[in-house]
Design a protein around this motif. Structure first.
Motif, short mmCIF file in Angstrom:
data_model
loop_
_atom_site.label_atom_id
_atom_site.label_comp_id
_atom_site.label_asym_id
_atom_site.label_seq_id
_atom_site.Cartn_x
_atom_site.Cartn_y
_atom_site.Cartn_z
N ALA A 218 -42.98 20.12 55.63
CA ALA A 218 -42.51 19.23 56.69
C ALA A 218 -41.00 19.01 56.64
O ALA A 218 -40.37 18.75 57.67
CB ALA A 218 -43.22 17.89 56.61
N THR A 219 -40.41 19.12 55.45
CA THR A 219 -38.97 18.86 55.30
C THR A 219 -38.13 20.13 55.25
O THR A 219 -36.92 20.07 55.01
CB THR A 219 -38.72 18.03 54.03
OG1 THR A 219 -39.24 18.73 52.89
CG2 THR A 219 -39.38 16.67 54.13
N GLY A 220 -38.76 21.28 55.47
CA GLY A 220 -38.01 22.53 55.51
C GLY A 220 -37.68 23.12 54.16
O GLY A 220 -36.77 23.96 54.06
N GLY A 221 -38.38 22.70 53.12
CA GLY A 221 -38.16 23.26 51.80
C GLY A 221 -39.02 24.49 51.56
O GLY A 221 -39.71 24.97 52.47
N LYS A 222 -38.97 25.01 50.34
CA LYS A 222 -39.77 26.18 49.97
C LYS A 222 -40.52 25.90 48.68
O LYS A 222 -39.92 25.49 47.69
CB LYS A 222 -38.86 27.40 49.78
CG LYS A 222 -38.12 27.84 51.02
CD LYS A 222 -37.23 29.04 50.73
CE LYS A 222 -36.48 29.49 51.98
NZ LYS A 222 -35.60 30.66 51.70
N LEU A 223 -41.83 26.12 48.70
CA LEU A 223 -42.65 25.97 47.50
C LEU A 223 -42.76 27.33 46.85
O LEU A 223 -43.44 28.23 47.35
CB LEU A 223 -44.02 25.41 47.87
CG LEU A 223 -44.96 25.15 46.68
CD1 LEU A 223 -44.33 24.18 45.68
CD2 LEU A 223 -46.30 24.57 47.17
#
Length: 403
Positions: A218-223
């Motif tokens: 949702a926040t535009g990060g990468k897992l």
């Protein structure tokens, strides 16, 4: 006869014996330091009026005496068995809240869930209680909620297992999903993009994993990597080894206790994650010693605010000669919530469950909260950073909720 304001203890499926009395003394209140959103529940000075003394029920099969001026509310916690110390701490804090608010609207009786949550809930309903506070454990909440639903008596429980919420069962417990979402969201505002996680096997780990995945997306990060582990020897080391194969990351969430993090972080540092930011969960807030070594210094975790809780803990220690369990605040806040609603709740009638839908929220020892559509308490959390002198707040919790 018990002094007004003291919580009664009812016996559940036991032979006749003297009722355990909670060793508490009347105390001064927090004063202006503690407020409640939308309604002041805690008076600014000691109550001027003393309610009629309460009585205990000591005979099996004999109901508690009627009370035309106060609402009967049951408190279900373990008072014997392996979780007795936690249950006693919650009950003591609940009793402090009754005393601090004057006890004019609410009359609380405790029931020992260690003797059987179903039996405790049935006794509570038979005694005329219109609301159940507790139980603590998820399996006990399920049992009590089933009894409550049949009798149309709602349950406001202390568990953090969201699977037991709904259909008249509400949860005040601290849930991992909210803590993970808050700290990961904060990390994104600080420019951290690539995330990894060490997650224990089990329900708690599953909740944390879902929250992490959803928040990063949702926040535009990468897992980058998510590794699970069990409690066997060498499991954490193996999980970190697998995690490292995915490459470098900006932050690693350790969705477990501070004790586990103290074991994992040195391995992370030795195996390449020298500057990786460490993230934790609300579990860290229960461990006062996590900053005693420099292992976790600089790590972030999200939790409820501790300001008012520290005041409660100081009062508790002065009263009982020992420190409370961190979960004791749930007992205090449950009574504050009940007392606030009792102002517009006619004695002898069913508990007005619609009052729990107030999206403006409530407040107490653990800050602002409100119940979502699933019956789970959404909390205003702060982000803390571990230091040598203890956690410091780096992102304050909101004071209240907007509609």
């Amino acid at each position: 006869m018990a002094e007004a304001g003291y919580i009664e203890q009812a016996q559940v499926q036991m032979p006749r014996r003297a009722v355990l009395r909670l060793a508490v003394l009347r105390s001064a209140i927090f004063g202006a330091a503690l407020f409640v959103v939308g309604c002041q529940v805690v008076p600014k000075g000691p109550p001027k009026t003393v309610a009629t003394p309460t009585e205990n029920s000591e005979e099996p099969g004999i109901g508690l005496p009627s009370d035309a001026s106060r609402h009967r509310v049951a408190l279900l916690v373990p008072l014997t068995g392996p979780n007795a110390a936690v249950g006693e701490s919650i009950a003591n804090a609940a009793n402090m809240a009754v005393l601090d608010t004057g006890g004019l609207k609410v009359r609380i009786t405790t029931y020992d869930t260690a003797l059987g949550a179903t039996g405790a809930a049935q006794k509570a309903v038979a005694d005329g209680n219109k609301l159940i506070l507790g139980p603590l454990l998820a399996e006990d909440v399920r049992a009590a909620a089933d009894v409550g639903r049949a009798a149309k008596v709602p349950v406001i429980a202390f568990s953090n297992d969201v699977s037991v919420a709904g259909d008249g069962a509400y949860l005040l417990g601290f849930t991992p999903a909210q803590s993970v979402s808050r700290v990961v969201g904060y990390a994104r505002t600080k420019g951290l993009v690539k995330f990894a996680a060490l997650v224990p096997v089990g329900v708690y780990g599953q909740r944390a994993q879902i929250a992490l995945t959803n928040t990063v997306e949702a926040t535009g990060g990468k897992l980058i990597s998510l590794q699970t582990y069990d409690r066997s020897s060498g499991a954490i080391m193996a999980a970190i080894t697998r995690l490292n194969k995915a490459g470098s990351v900006d932050a690693i969430l350790i969705a477990d206790s501070g004790r586990v993090a103290l074991q994992a972080v040195p391995i992370i540092r030795r195996t390449g994650g020298v500057s990786t930011k460490i993230l934790g969960t609300e579990l860290w807030n229960t461990e006062s010693g996590i900053g005693q070594t420099n292992v976790l210094h600089g790590a972030w975790f999200a939790s409820v605010t501790d300001g008012f809780y520290n005041q409660l803990a100081n009062k508790y220690r002065a009263k009982f000669g020992k420190s409370p369990f961190r979960l004791s605040s749930l007992g205090y806040d449950a009574v504050l919530l009940t007392t606030k609603i009792a102002a517009n709740w006619k004695v002898g009638t069913s508990f007005p469950m619609k009052a729990l839908d107030d999206q403006g929220g409530f407040s107490g020892i653990d800050g602002a909260f409100r119940f979502n559509s699933f019956g789970v308490a959404e909390r205003a959390l702060e982000v803390q950073q571990v230091t040598a002198t203890g956690p410091i707040v780096v992102a304050p919790a909101p004071k209240a909720f907007g509609n």
